[in-house]
Design an enzyme around this catalytic site. Structure first.
Site: not given
Length: 353
Positions: A93-95
């Site tokens: 995941y990222c932002f």
């Protein structure tokens, strides 16, 4: 036994062997999914550089961003991901679940890993935490230990846990002992968001067919705040007043606040703001005891003349009628000494259910 299940819009994080947080270290430090490993596609400086360039030259920003990403992902693959075999389940995941996690997804899929990308990324996860903390705490019953500072409440919690009880140490999650002198030397507190994440993870590990044992707390523990739902439900729980002999309390302070025993002037300096409340004469007495290194006398006087009256005012406000309840008086604050008390309390409050 009834266990909480994650809602449909999110993942059961326990099924993953590796959770990769692709964001910058600064973002990771602010908050992350508990158990996630920070394998950023760009470090703090690189991420800032790409963001600055993006305002005037999007193509150039993406170009240098991908260059940084390929370099960093290659290093992470060798140093970290290579420890996981091809059957491992990986979440990335990222932002917002966009470009940074996509870069990781493509690399891992190419290698042959079983990998998923968190829809909506950390932003959606954060919304989920907020939603859950508004409802999950109220789905439990709480047995609340309440007593003056130094009486062994936290140690009793760990004895209860050793005896099989469900226990949550809010001060441990907050990395703070809860008063103005409660900061842990060399240990910064988590951010509010990271505290929330860790608290929710702990609550979701419990079964709601048994009570949770917890220590009475105010709204704030150091710089972090307890969720309203948790605080309100705790104050409706079973209250167990706890106390101990002053000699035992002083000994506990000498063990738990050893840094103040070594530097008592720092302790008095930390309490200087209390002058309008306790009076200049009392504060001067503390300072004199500190200068003479009369540590037991100093600790006892601070407890008797500040912490005990403050505790009495707070408990009367938050737990009216507590003075009518029978106290659990602790005579031995060692772990072995508290185990029999813990067993008795578990049996007593199991029958009360």
């Amino acid at each position: 036994m009834n266990h909480f299940k994650p809602p449909e819009f999110t993942f059961d994080f326990s099924k993953y062997d590796l959770i990769i947080d692709a964001r910058s270290p600064r973002e990771f430090e602010e908050d992350h999914i508990p158990g996630a490993v920070n394998l950023p596609v760009a470090n703090n400086e690189e991420y800032a550089e790409v963001g600055t360039m993006h305002r005037t030259n999007k193509h150039g920003a993406y170009k240098i961003g991908v260059q940084y990403s390929l370099k960093n992902i290659a290093r992470h693959l060798e140093e970290t991901v290579s420890k996981y075999d091809a059957t491992s389940n990986i979440l990335v995941y990222c932002f917002r679940g966009g470009k940074r996690s996509r870069l990781w997804l493509d690399a891992l899929e190419t290698i042959g890993y079983q990998v998923e990308r968190l829809p909506g990324g950390w932003k959606k996860y954060r919304a989920y935490v907020n939603e859950q903390l508004a409802v999950v705490p109220a789905q439990f019953r709480y047995n609340v230990l309440s007593g003056p500072t130094g009486c062994g409440k936290t140690r009793l919690l760990y004895a209860l846990e050793a005896c099989g009880a469900q226990v949550i140490d809010l001060e441990e999650i907050a990395m703070h002992r809860g008063s103005v002198i409660g900061a842990l030397p060399g240990t910064p507190q988590p951010t509010q968001k990271l505290f929330d994440s860790r608290l929710l993870q702990k609550l979701q590990s419990f079964s709601n067919d048994r009570p949770i044992w917890v220590e009475a707390e105010s709204k704030k523990i150091g710089n972090v705040q307890l969720p309203d739902a948790l605080l309100a439900t705790m104050r409706k729980g079973a209250i167990i007043p706890v106390d101990a002999d002053m000699g035992q309390r002083v000994l506990l302070w000498r063990e738990d606040y050893r840094h103040f025993e070594e530097d008592p002037q720092a302790l008095v300096g930390r309490l200087e703001y209390l002058r309008p409340l306790v009076g200049g004469k009392e504060l001067d007495e503390w300072r004199l005891l500190a200068e003479e290194r009369k540590i037991p006398e100093l600790f006892e006087r601070i407890m008797r003349n500040h912490y005990d009256p403050a505790y009495a005012r707070s408990t009367q406000k938050n737990y009216p009628g507590i003075e009518k309840l029978d106290k659990v008086f602790l005579t031995d604050l060692s772990h072995d000494g508290l185990l029999p008390v813990a067993r008795t309390l578990i049996e007593q409050y199991a029958s009360a259910d």
